[in-house]
Design an enzyme around this catalytic site. Structure first.
Site, PDB file in Angstrom:
ATOM      1  N   HIS A 160       0.815  -1.223   0.000  1.00 14.01           N
ATOM      2  CA  HIS A 160       0.000   0.000   0.000  1.00 14.01           C
ATOM      3  C   HIS A 160       0.849   1.274   0.000  1.00 14.01           C
ATOM      4  O   HIS A 160       0.304   2.364  -0.172  1.00 14.01           O
ATOM      5  CB  HIS A 160      -0.940   0.032   1.211  1.00 14.01           C
ATOM      6  N   ASP A 196      -2.310 -10.650  -2.684  1.00 13.54           N
ATOM      7  CA  ASP A 196      -2.933 -10.217  -1.421  1.00 13.54           C
ATOM      8  C   ASP A 196      -4.407  -9.868  -1.680  1.00 13.54           C
ATOM      9  O   ASP A 196      -4.770  -9.426  -2.779  1.00 13.54           O
ATOM     10  CB  ASP A 196      -2.188  -8.991  -0.889  1.00 13.54           C
ATOM     11  N   HIS A 198      -6.056  -7.376  -0.657  1.00 10.54           N
ATOM     12  CA  HIS A 198      -6.262  -5.937  -0.888  1.00 10.54           C
ATOM     13  C   HIS A 198      -5.492  -5.465  -2.117  1.00 10.54           C
ATOM     14  O   HIS A 198      -4.384  -5.952  -2.384  1.00 10.54           O
ATOM     15  CB  HIS A 198      -5.795  -5.140   0.337  1.00 10.54           C
ATOM     16  N   ASP A 285      -4.462 -13.189   3.045  1.00  6.56           N
ATOM     17  CA  ASP A 285      -5.720 -12.694   3.626  1.00  6.56           C
ATOM     18  C   ASP A 285      -6.921 -12.981   2.716  1.00  6.56           C
ATOM     19  O   ASP A 285      -8.042 -12.561   3.011  1.00  6.56           O
ATOM     20  CB  ASP A 285      -5.638 -11.197   3.989  1.00  6.56           C
TER      21      ASP A 285
HETATM   22  C1  OKP Z   1      -2.969  -4.491   4.457  1.00  6.62           C
HETATM   23  B1  OKP Z   1      -2.609  -5.607   3.495  1.00  6.62           B
HETATM   24  C2  OKP Z   1      -9.580  -0.450   9.138  1.00  6.62           C
HETATM   25  C3  OKP Z   1      -9.705  -1.689   8.271  1.00  6.62           C
HETATM   26  C4  OKP Z   1      -8.836  -1.594   7.069  1.00  6.62           C
HETATM   27  C5  OKP Z   1      -6.534  -1.669   6.365  1.00  6.62           C
HETATM   28  C6  OKP Z   1      -6.212  -3.012   5.832  1.00  6.62           C
HETATM   29  C7  OKP Z   1      -4.801  -3.039   5.342  1.00  6.62           C
HETATM   30  C8  OKP Z   1      -4.433  -4.366   4.728  1.00  6.62           C
HETATM   31  N1  OKP Z   1      -8.750  -0.674  10.232  1.00  6.62           N
HETATM   32  N2  OKP Z   1      -7.480  -1.679   7.433  1.00  6.62           N
HETATM   33  O1  OKP Z   1      -3.060  -5.394   2.184  1.00  6.62           O
HETATM   34  O2  OKP Z   1      -2.992  -6.906   3.930  1.00  6.62           O
HETATM   35 ZN    ZN Z   2      -4.134  -7.415   2.407  1.00  8.23          ZN
END
Ligand code: OKP
Ligand code: ZN
Length: 343
Positions: A160, A196, A198, A285
Site C-alpha cells: 500500500h 494479497d 487488498h 488474507d
Molecule cells: C494491508 B494488506 C480499518 C480496516 C482496514 C486496512 C487493511 C490493510 C491491509 N482498520 N485496514 O493489504 O494486507
Molecule cells: Zn491485504
C-alpha cells in the site's frame, strides 16, 4: 528455498487502529511473522537467513527521498512532544486542499506522507521497517545470484506504500524496491504478481507509467473494499505504461474457482510479458477465516497457487504482505511455498 527473516520486526508491536468507529489493537501484529517462521521450520522449507544491512539508496529509487528521510524521525519527534502510544495522522490533503506544501510540524507531516490512519508508529516501528527492507534486499540478492526462488519474510508489509506515502500497515514498498533493484542490476523486465486480498495501490502508483514493470493485482473490488480509491479494472497504465497494469477486482465471497480463473488469466499475461524475474506480493488474507477480508480460499488452495506460479518457470521472489488469521497464517503462507516446490 531459503527464507530471510529478522527478529527486529517484533519492535513494531502494540499498535492501534481505527475500525468500525472504534480504536482497537492492530491486526498487523508480531505473531504473524513468528507463526510463519515457525512453519518454515516445521515444514523444513530450507535455511532461515538473517538479512544483510543495506543503506537506503534502493528505497529511494522507488520512494521520494524526503519521504524515506521522514520515517526514522517520526517516533523521536512524537516523544519529544511528550506523547506515547501510536503516532497516527488525522488530517489529509484530499481534493481541494494543497498537497504541494509540506507542513512544518509532525501532525501535518504525518498527514502529508500518508493516505490513511492505518500506518501507526510505535517506538520500534522504524527499526522494523528498516529490517523488512533489509529482508527484501537480501532475498532479492539471493535470486539475482542464482537461487530459483527465495522467501522474504517481510514485516511490516509494503504494497500500500506509494512513492511518497504510507498507509494500510505499509511504509516502504518492499516488492517495488526489489523490482527496481533487479532492473538496476541489469534485468530488462520485472513482473509483480500481487495475490494479497487488498489492492496494492502503492505498487500500482509507483509503476503506473512504466513498461519495464508489469503489475498484476487480484483483489477485493475497490467499489466495496479497502483501499477503495484505486484498483478498478479500467486502470491499465498510462503513457509508456499503458497495458502494463492489470487489475482483477473480485466480489465479496469469491471462492477458489473464480479466484483461480483470474490467476490463470494473470499468469497467461505474465508469461507473454516474459519478465526476467517474478516478484510475488504474497498475502494470504484471501483465506476464508481472515478477520478483515471477504474471500473464501481454503488452506488446501494455497499450495495450488504456488504450483501455478512455479509453472511460469521464472526466478521468483516471494515477498510477505498480508494475512490476519494468525492461527492458519503459517500453514497458508508456507503452503504456497511448498506448493511452488512441488511437495
Ligand atoms: C494491508 B494488506 C480499518 C480496516 C482496514 C486496512 C487493511 C490493510 C491491509 N482498520 N485496514 O493489504 O494486507
Ligand atoms: Zn491485504
Amino acid at each position: 528455498m531459503k527464507t530471510v527473516y529478522s527478529p527486529l520486526h517484533a519492535g513494531h508491536a502494540g499498535t492501534m487502529e481505527l475500525m468500525s468507529g472504534a480504536i482497537m489493537p492492530g491486526f498487523e501484529k508480531p505473531s504473524r511473522a513468528e507463526i510463519i517462521k515457525a512453519r518454515v521450520e516445521s515444514e523444513k522449507l530450507g535455511p532461515i537467513l538473517a538479512p544483510e544491512v543495506h543503506d537506503l539508496a534502493a528505497a529511494k529509487r522507488v520512494h521520494k527521498a524526503d519521504y524515506i528521510d521522514f520515517l526514522p524521525t517520526v517516533y523521536p519527534e512524537w516523544e519529544a512532544l511528550g506523547r506515547s502510544g501510536s503516532a497516527i495522522p488525522y488530517t489529509w490533503p484530499t481534493r481541494g486542499l494543497r498537497g504541494d506544501v509540506v507542513p512544518a510540524t509532525l501532525d501535518g507531516k504525518l498527514g502529508h506522507y500518508s493516505f490513511d490512519a492505518g500506518a501507526p508508529f510505535v517506538k520500534g516501528t522504524w527499526e522494523a521497517i528498516k529490517s523488512s527492507y533489509d529482508v527484501v534486499m537480501t532475498g532479492a540478492k539471493l535470486v539475482k545470484n542464482g537461487e530459483r526462488a527465495a522467501f522474504a519474510l517481510c514485516r511490516p508489509p509494503g504494497h500500500h506504500a506509494g512513492a511518497g506515502f504510507m498507509g494500510g500497515y505499509c511504509y516502504i514498498n518492499n516488492a517495488a524496491v526489489a523490482a527496481q533493484w533487479f532492473l538496476d542490476q541489469g534485468a530488462k523486465r520485472i513482473a509483480i504478481l500481487d495475490v494479497d486480498y487488498h489492492h496494492g495501490n502503492g505498487t500500482q502508483e509507483i509503476f503506473y507509467a512504466r513498461a519495464d514493470v508489469q503489475v498484476l493485482n487480484l483483489h477485493g473490488d475497490p467499489m466495496v473494499e479497502y483501499p477503495y480509491f484505486l484498483g478498478h479494472a479500467d486502470e491499465d497504465g498510462e503513457g509508456a505504461g499503458e497495458g502494463f497494469n492489470i487489475n482483477y477486482p473480485l466480489p465479496f465471497g469469491t471462492t477458489w474457482e473464480a479466484w483461480n480463473a483470474a490467476l490463470e488469466d494473470a499468469c497467461a499475461k505474465l508469461a507473454a510479458y516474459a519478465p526476467d524475474v517474478v516478484v510475488v506480493s504474497l498475502g494470504v488474507d484471501t483465506f476464508e477465516k481472515d478477520p478483515i477480508s471477504q474471500f473464501k480460499l481454503k488452506s488446501g488452495d494455497y499450495p495450488k497457487i504456488g504450483a501455478r506460479i512455479a509453472r511460469l518457470n521464472l526466478p521468483t521472489l516471494f515477498v510477505m504482505e498480508g494475512g490476519y488469521a494468525v492461527d492458519e497464517i503459517g500453514v497458508n503462507a508456507v503452503g504456497v511455498l511448498t506448493g511452488f516446490e512441488g511437495r
